[in-house]
Design a protein around this motif. Structure first.
Motif, mmCIF file in Angstrom:
data_model
loop_
_atom_site.group_PDB
_atom_site.id
_atom_site.type_symbol
_atom_site.label_atom_id
_atom_site.label_comp_id
_atom_site.label_asym_id
_atom_site.label_seq_id
_atom_site.Cartn_x
_atom_site.Cartn_y
_atom_site.Cartn_z
ATOM 1 N N ILE A 108 0.866 -1.185 0.000
ATOM 2 C CA ILE A 108 0.000 0.000 0.000
ATOM 3 C C ILE A 108 0.902 1.234 0.000
ATOM 4 O O ILE A 108 1.789 1.353 0.837
ATOM 5 C CB ILE A 108 -0.944 0.000 1.221
ATOM 6 C CG1 ILE A 108 -1.849 -1.239 1.168
ATOM 7 C CG2 ILE A 108 -1.768 1.279 1.266
ATOM 8 C CD1 ILE A 108 -2.713 -1.426 2.394
ATOM 9 N N PRO A 109 0.687 2.152 -0.944
ATOM 10 C CA PRO A 109 1.538 3.348 -1.015
ATOM 11 C C PRO A 109 1.412 4.198 0.260
ATOM 12 O O PRO A 109 0.353 4.242 0.895
ATOM 13 C CB PRO A 109 1.000 4.116 -2.218
ATOM 14 C CG PRO A 109 0.164 3.155 -2.980
ATOM 15 C CD PRO A 109 -0.315 2.122 -2.001
ATOM 16 N N ALA A 110 2.498 4.858 0.608
ATOM 17 C CA ALA A 110 2.539 5.662 1.835
ATOM 18 C C ALA A 110 1.418 6.697 1.875
ATOM 19 O O ALA A 110 0.775 6.881 2.917
ATOM 20 C CB ALA A 110 3.895 6.349 1.963
ATOM 21 N N HIS A 111 1.133 7.367 0.742
ATOM 22 C CA HIS A 111 0.071 8.381 0.756
ATOM 23 C C HIS A 111 -1.284 7.765 1.077
ATOM 24 O O HIS A 111 -2.116 8.367 1.738
ATOM 25 C CB HIS A 111 0.020 9.143 -0.575
ATOM 26 C CG HIS A 111 -0.573 8.365 -1.709
ATOM 27 N ND1 HIS A 111 0.174 7.498 -2.472
ATOM 28 C CD2 HIS A 111 -1.833 8.314 -2.186
ATOM 29 C CE1 HIS A 111 -0.617 6.944 -3.387
ATOM 30 N NE2 HIS A 111 -1.836 7.419 -3.231
ATOM 31 N N ARG A 112 -1.492 6.523 0.653
ATOM 32 C CA ARG A 112 -2.761 5.832 0.919
ATOM 33 C C ARG A 112 -2.842 5.428 2.389
ATOM 34 O O ARG A 112 -3.900 5.515 3.005
ATOM 35 C CB ARG A 112 -2.859 4.609 0.007
ATOM 36 C CG ARG A 112 -4.163 3.885 0.109
ATOM 37 C CD ARG A 112 -5.243 4.569 -0.695
ATOM 38 N NE ARG A 112 -6.420 3.728 -0.678
ATOM 39 C CZ ARG A 112 -7.607 4.138 -0.292
ATOM 40 N NH1 ARG A 112 -7.809 5.389 0.032
ATOM 41 N NH2 ARG A 112 -8.625 3.318 -0.274
ATOM 42 N N ILE A 113 -1.736 4.995 2.972
ATOM 43 C CA ILE A 113 -1.706 4.644 4.393
ATOM 44 C C ILE A 113 -2.045 5.864 5.236
ATOM 45 O O ILE A 113 -2.853 5.793 6.162
ATOM 46 C CB ILE A 113 -0.322 4.073 4.789
ATOM 47 C CG1 ILE A 113 -0.077 2.734 4.069
ATOM 48 C CG2 ILE A 113 -0.205 3.905 6.298
ATOM 49 C CD1 ILE A 113 1.339 2.214 4.193
ATOM 50 N N VAL A 114 -1.454 6.996 4.894
ATOM 51 C CA VAL A 114 -1.717 8.238 5.627
ATOM 52 C C VAL A 114 -3.187 8.615 5.496
ATOM 53 O O VAL A 114 -3.846 8.978 6.476
ATOM 54 C CB VAL A 114 -0.794 9.370 5.107
ATOM 55 C CG1 VAL A 114 -1.235 10.721 5.633
ATOM 56 C CG2 VAL A 114 0.653 9.079 5.478
ATOM 57 N N GLU A 115 -3.723 8.504 4.290
ATOM 58 C CA GLU A 115 -5.121 8.858 4.041
ATOM 59 C C GLU A 115 -6.077 7.984 4.846
ATOM 60 O O GLU A 115 -7.036 8.478 5.440
ATOM 61 C CB GLU A 115 -5.400 8.688 2.544
ATOM 62 C CG GLU A 115 -6.802 9.020 2.112
ATOM 63 C CD GLU A 115 -6.995 8.782 0.621
ATOM 64 O OE1 GLU A 115 -8.096 8.389 0.244
ATOM 65 O OE2 GLU A 115 -6.038 8.974 -0.162
ATOM 66 N N LEU A 116 -5.817 6.678 4.883
ATOM 67 C CA LEU A 116 -6.717 5.753 5.568
ATOM 68 C C LEU A 116 -6.583 5.793 7.079
ATOM 69 O O LEU A 116 -7.570 5.718 7.801
ATOM 70 C CB LEU A 116 -6.479 4.326 5.078
ATOM 71 C CG LEU A 116 -6.900 4.035 3.647
ATOM 72 C CD1 LEU A 116 -6.313 2.714 3.179
ATOM 73 C CD2 LEU A 116 -8.410 4.027 3.518
#
Length: 143
Positions: free
Chosen positions: A121-129
């Motif tokens: 999972i891309p870092a930006h997606r982890i932060v978003e979720l």
């Protein structure tokens, strides 16, 4: 990268590679009822139930085959999440569900963040979720 999701017509005879998420798996999207989308579907003699009609979120538009007929469509936040989840692999979808649940709990934070990175999972997606600060993400181990 664009801010719009894209509808496109997949070549289902190609049989190779990933070709987006069938719109029928996502559920109702407001954009599908707009005159522009209806006209585009009519022009291509297809409808929303067609297995060739696919959708990708903004971060995956580079994966649309170059020769595919495509149309940018705006999605609201909830619709975009449904598109992303419908297109995720089972392991990624499961970890994304855990990241969403993490917002309400701080237990096991580091383990979950490592698990998400390991799942790809891309870092930006982890932060978003998860709602974590980007600087809180662990550095992935080097191969």
């Amino acid at each position: 990268m664009t801010d719009d999701a894209y509808l496109f017509l997949a070549d289902t005879t190609a049989g190779s590679g990933w070709q987006g998420t069938p719109v029928s798996l996502v559920g109702e999207l407001e954009c599908l009822e707009t005159p522009a989308v209806r006209a585009w579907l009519d022009a291509h003699e297809t409808d929303v139930a067609s297995p060739v009609l696919r959708i990708v979120p903004p971060e995956q538009t580079g994966m649309i085959p170059e020769d595919a007929e495509r149309l940018p469509v705006p999605l609201d936040g909830e619709e975009l999440e449904r598109v992303r989840r419908a297109g995720a692999t089972d392991p990624v979808a499961a970890v994304e569900e855990e990241l969403l649940a993490y917002r309400d709990s701080k237990e096991g934070r580091d383990d979950l963040l490592h698990k998400a990175l390991a799942a790809g999972i891309p870092a930006h997606r982890i932060v978003e979720l998860s709602g974590v600060d980007p600087t809180a993400l662990p550095t992935p181990p080097r191969p």
